[in-house]
Design a protein around this motif. Structure first.
Motif, PDB file in Angstrom:
ATOM      1  N   GLN A  44      10.325  87.259  26.747  1.00  0.00           N
ATOM      2  CA  GLN A  44      10.278  85.813  26.956  1.00  0.00           C
ATOM      3  C   GLN A  44       8.859  85.274  26.774  1.00  0.00           C
ATOM      4  N   LEU A  45       7.855  86.014  27.234  1.00  0.00           N
ATOM      5  CA  LEU A  45       6.465  85.604  27.001  1.00  0.00           C
ATOM      6  C   LEU A  45       6.149  85.558  25.511  1.00  0.00           C
ATOM      7  N   GLU A  47       8.152  85.009  23.119  1.00  0.00           N
ATOM      8  CA  GLU A  47       8.856  83.890  22.473  1.00  0.00           C
ATOM      9  C   GLU A  47       7.928  82.689  22.364  1.00  0.00           C
ATOM     10  N   LYS A  48       6.961  82.566  23.274  1.00  0.00           N
ATOM     11  CA  LYS A  48       6.009  81.445  23.278  1.00  0.00           C
ATOM     12  C   LYS A  48       4.867  81.663  22.296  1.00  0.00           C
ATOM     13  N   GLY A  49       4.701  82.907  21.839  1.00  0.00           N
ATOM     14  CA  GLY A  49       3.640  83.208  20.888  1.00  0.00           C
ATOM     15  C   GLY A  49       2.968  84.530  21.200  1.00  0.00           C
ATOM     16  N   ILE A  51       0.344  87.475  22.304  1.00  0.00           N
ATOM     17  CA  ILE A  51      -0.490  87.686  23.492  1.00  0.00           C
ATOM     18  C   ILE A  51      -1.595  88.664  23.106  1.00  0.00           C
ATOM     19  N   SER A 132       3.162  90.782  19.570  1.00  0.00           N
ATOM     20  CA  SER A 132       3.963  89.694  18.991  1.00  0.00           C
ATOM     21  C   SER A 132       5.355  90.203  18.696  1.00  0.00           C
ATOM     22  N   LYS A 133       6.240  89.262  18.394  1.00  0.00           N
ATOM     23  CA  LYS A 133       7.615  89.618  18.009  1.00  0.00           C
ATOM     24  C   LYS A 133       7.685  89.903  16.533  1.00  0.00           C
TER      25      LYS A 133
END
Length: 133
Positions: A44-45, A47-49, A51, A132-133
């Motif tokens: 979920q973190l 998903e925001k971009g 880290i 990142s995703k």
């Protein structure tokens, strides 16, 4: 099953197929996340971009850095293997390049890398790592 628990179940069941990217300098590694509430919260973190975490060497066996937030803990005692990604004390991300036995929350594993290759990427200096995703 309540909506929140059902929603959490859906997110956790998706993790089986979710890979996270880890960039260290010019190297991009892929990691497969496990299916638990801790990995779901990390996802979920992400998903925001991306880290970025400053990682420091600890005890010549791991790189550790603060996520800057607390994630749910699912601590169990186990022995790590090179490439394991764990959550320590709810807010520290750790990547192991040597084994260690302790109470951790397992998050996932770096894919398709030998222990000596991982060690070469992670040792000896402190480094920045971007997830990142």
């Amino acid at each position: 099953m309540g909506y929140l628990k059902y929603s959490q179940f859906i997110v956790e069941s998706r993790l089986k197929d979710i890979n996270m990217k880890i960039q260290i300098k010019n190297t991009i590694l892929s990691a497969t996340l496990t299916s638990n509430s801790s990995a779901a919260a990390l996802l979920q973190l992400l998903e925001k971009g991306p880290i970025t975490i400053k990682m420091q060497d600890y005890a010549r066996m791991e790189k550790v850095g603060s996520l800057g937030v607390d994630l749910p803990r699912n601590d169990k005692r186990f022995t790590t293997k090179p490439g394991d990604i764990v959550l320590y004390e709810g807010s520290l991300l750790v990547i192991y390049y040597e084994p260690n036995t302790w109470n951790f929350t397992y998050l996932g594993k770096i894919d398709n890398i030998r222990a000596d290759e991982l060690r070469e990427i992670l040792v000896p200096e402190n480094l920045e790592m971007t997830l990142s995703k």
